[in-house]
Motif scaffolding. Structure first.
Motif, PDB file in Angstrom:
ATOM      1  N   GLY A  29      44.022  47.059  32.858  1.00 52.11           N
ATOM      2  CA  GLY A  29      44.380  46.496  31.564  1.00 52.11           C
ATOM      3  C   GLY A  29      45.630  45.653  31.556  1.00 52.11           C
ATOM      4  N   SER A  30      46.535  45.859  32.516  1.00 54.57           N
ATOM      5  CA  SER A  30      47.777  45.088  32.525  1.00 54.57           C
ATOM      6  C   SER A  30      47.542  43.629  32.902  1.00 54.57           C
ATOM      7  CB  SER A  30      48.778  45.722  33.496  1.00 54.57           C
ATOM      8  OG  SER A  30      48.244  45.747  34.818  1.00 54.57           O
ATOM      9  N   HIS A  31      46.385  43.325  33.459  1.00 53.88           N
ATOM     10  CA  HIS A  31      46.107  41.966  33.917  1.00 53.88           C
ATOM     11  C   HIS A  31      45.392  41.114  32.875  1.00 53.88           C
ATOM     12  CE1 HIS A  31      47.257  43.200  37.978  1.00 53.88           C
ATOM     13  NE2 HIS A  31      46.466  44.252  37.836  1.00 53.88           N
ATOM     14  N   PHE A  32      44.855  41.755  31.815  1.00 53.30           N
ATOM     15  CA  PHE A  32      44.079  41.029  30.815  1.00 53.30           C
ATOM     16  C   PHE A  32      44.475  41.469  29.415  1.00 53.30           C
ATOM     17  CE2 PHE A  32      41.428  41.507  34.596  1.00 53.30           C
ATOM     18  CZ  PHE A  32      41.027  40.206  34.851  1.00 53.30           C
ATOM     19  N   SER A 214      40.666  32.823  37.120  1.00 54.05           N
ATOM     20  CA  SER A 214      41.811  32.820  38.029  1.00 54.05           C
ATOM     21  C   SER A 214      42.422  34.202  38.153  1.00 54.05           C
ATOM     22  CB  SER A 214      42.864  31.820  37.548  1.00 54.05           C
ATOM     23  OG  SER A 214      42.349  30.507  37.536  1.00 54.05           O
ATOM     24  N   GLN A 215      42.506  34.898  37.023  1.00 53.33           N
ATOM     25  CA  GLN A 215      43.079  36.242  37.035  1.00 53.33           C
ATOM     26  C   GLN A 215      42.179  37.205  37.812  1.00 53.33           C
ATOM     27  OE1 GLN A 215      46.107  36.662  35.736  1.00 53.33           O
ATOM     28  NE2 GLN A 215      46.132  38.731  36.557  1.00 53.33           N
ATOM     29  N   LEU A 216      40.878  37.055  37.665  1.00 50.44           N
ATOM     30  CA  LEU A 216      39.944  37.909  38.402  1.00 50.44           C
ATOM     31  C   LEU A 216      40.083  37.702  39.909  1.00 50.44           C
ATOM     32  CD1 LEU A 216      36.710  37.632  36.214  1.00 50.44           C
ATOM     33  CD2 LEU A 216      38.034  39.703  36.655  1.00 50.44           C
ATOM     34  N   ARG A 217      40.344  36.471  40.314  1.00 49.89           N
ATOM     35  CA  ARG A 217      40.486  36.171  41.738  1.00 49.89           C
ATOM     36  C   ARG A 217      41.781  36.734  42.315  1.00 49.89           C
ATOM     37  NH1 ARG A 217      38.630  29.772  41.639  1.00 49.89           N
ATOM     38  NH2 ARG A 217      36.362  30.150  41.480  1.00 49.89           N
ATOM     39  N   SER A 218      42.765  36.975  41.470  1.00 51.45           N
ATOM     40  CA  SER A 218      44.078  37.406  41.958  1.00 51.45           C
ATOM     41  C   SER A 218      44.239  38.920  42.027  1.00 51.45           C
ATOM     42  CB  SER A 218      45.174  36.821  41.062  1.00 51.45           C
ATOM     43  OG  SER A 218      45.111  37.389  39.753  1.00 51.45           O
ATOM     44  N   ILE A 219      43.235  39.680  41.578  1.00 51.52           N
ATOM     45  CA  ILE A 219      43.345  41.141  41.568  1.00 51.52           C
ATOM     46  C   ILE A 219      42.226  41.759  42.396  1.00 51.52           C
ATOM     47  CG2 ILE A 219      44.359  41.129  39.259  1.00 51.52           C
ATOM     48  CD1 ILE A 219      41.656  42.149  38.212  1.00 51.52           C
ATOM     49  N   ASN A 220      42.386  43.045  42.682  1.00 53.45           N
ATOM     50  CA  ASN A 220      41.308  43.809  43.309  1.00 53.45           C
ATOM     51  C   ASN A 220      40.259  44.102  42.233  1.00 53.45           C
ATOM     52  OD1 ASN A 220      39.619  45.555  44.613  1.00 53.45           O
ATOM     53  ND2 ASN A 220      41.144  47.178  44.921  1.00 53.45           N
ATOM     54  N   PRO A 221      39.059  43.542  42.340  1.00 51.04           N
ATOM     55  CA  PRO A 221      38.086  43.665  41.248  1.00 51.04           C
ATOM     56  C   PRO A 221      37.345  45.002  41.211  1.00 51.04           C
ATOM     57  CG  PRO A 221      37.132  42.394  43.030  1.00 51.04           C
ATOM     58  CD  PRO A 221      38.545  42.713  43.447  1.00 51.04           C
ATOM     59  N   LEU A 222      37.483  45.817  42.253  1.00 47.75           N
ATOM     60  CA  LEU A 222      36.669  47.031  42.337  1.00 47.75           C
ATOM     61  C   LEU A 222      36.914  48.020  41.188  1.00 47.75           C
ATOM     62  CD1 LEU A 222      36.615  47.740  46.196  1.00 47.75           C
ATOM     63  CD2 LEU A 222      34.860  46.702  44.747  1.00 47.75           C
TER      64      LEU A 222
END
Length: 293
Positions: A29-32, A214-222
């Motif tokens: 949640g901190s990323h979005f 872009s945000q999805l690409r910068s984090i671990n999506p698992l």
């Protein structure tokens, strides 16, 4: 008897999956923003539901009931889930989920008002007990060096409960009067909620979709993918299966056990849960059981 067992097991599995997903959503949640998080889960989970529906050979027929399901998705998913993610960011998984205990008594009240489903004295008592348990938790004083519960977070959590209850009553009225497959009902609700979210997010800022990618690409999506699969795709499907097989009140009661599944999860993560919070959760759960069973 077999159908009742299926309905009960589906609701309990949905509750456990939602507990796991809440922890994972909080982690991501901190990323979005809440709206972005809600949209991402809808964009991923909606096609999954559609694929399963097609594989099962289902076909949707446009009826007034499906439009009501779509409206319930807008209220429960577009607004309700966005409020839940906002509460999750401010309160954490435990307190955000506990505020969802407000949904069952609110749903009972709305059913009484809009569906002429009267409340007995015992049901009123159950609603009061449920609210008392929530108050026990949200009025708890924060331990030293820990921030007090956010008022905004509590308001968002209450808003999520109101929207969840509203969407629940609308969906129940359709499933009780029309022949709609569980997976199709879940798809209609999630698709309608996601379409409106896409419009809102797109209008909220320039290049909004590019920023999300872009945000999805910068984090671990698992963790996020796990939350979506467990908490949106599987949990919503299981919820509709439960509604189709057992009394809606029993479904909501069993779904409301989700915060209790957080206790072993939190202990495994060596996180502290106060005795007062556990007592409040159990009081609310007892109230829900009295309300619906």
């Amino acid at each position: 008897m077999i159908s009742e067992t299926i309905g009960q097991m589906a609701a309990l599995l949905a509750a456990s999956f939602w507990a796991v997903a809440t922890v994972l959503y909080h982690r991501a949640g901190s990323h979005f923003s809440p709206l972005q998080m809600n949209l991402v889960k809808g964009v991923i989970a909606t096609p999954l539901l559609l694929i399963v529906s097609l594989l099962l050979g289902n076909s949707l027929t446009l009826t007034s009931g499906l439009w009501l399901l779509a409206l319930s998705g807008v209220i429960g998913i577009t607004i309700g889930d966005s409020c839940h993610f906002a509460a999750l960011r401010r309160l954490g998984p435990w307190h955000a989920m506990l505020l969802e205990y407000l949904a069952p008594p609110l749903a009972a009240f709305m059913a009484w008002v809009f569906l002429a489903d009267g409340l007995t004295a015992i049901e009123v008592a159950g609603a009061v007990i449920t609210l008392s348990g929530v108050l026990v938790v949200v009025t708890e004083k924060a331990p030293d060096k820990q921030p007090a519960l956010s008022l905004a977070g509590i308001l968002f959590g209450c808003g999520a409960a109101v929207c969840q209850a509203s969407g629940l009553v609308m969906a129940f009225s359709v499933l009780q009067t029309e022949s709609v497959n569980a997976i199709d009902a879940a798809f209609v609700r999630l698709a309608a909620g996601s379409v409106l979210l896409a419009i809102i997010v797109g209008l909220s800022q320039r290049k909004a979709y590019g920023a999300i990618v872009s945000q999805l690409r910068s984090i671990n999506p698992l963790p996020l993918l796990g939350a979506i699969v467990f908490g949106t795709f599987l949990a919503i499907w299981l919820q509709q299966i439960s509604i189709a097989n057992i009394n809606p009140g029993l479904t909501q009661t069993l779904l409301s056990t989700a915060p209790l599944f957080l206790i072993p999860i939190s202990l495994l993560k060596k996180q502290k849960i106060t005795p007062r919070s556990v007592i409040g959760a159990l009081i609310s759960l007892a109230g829900i059981a009295i309300l619906f069973l």
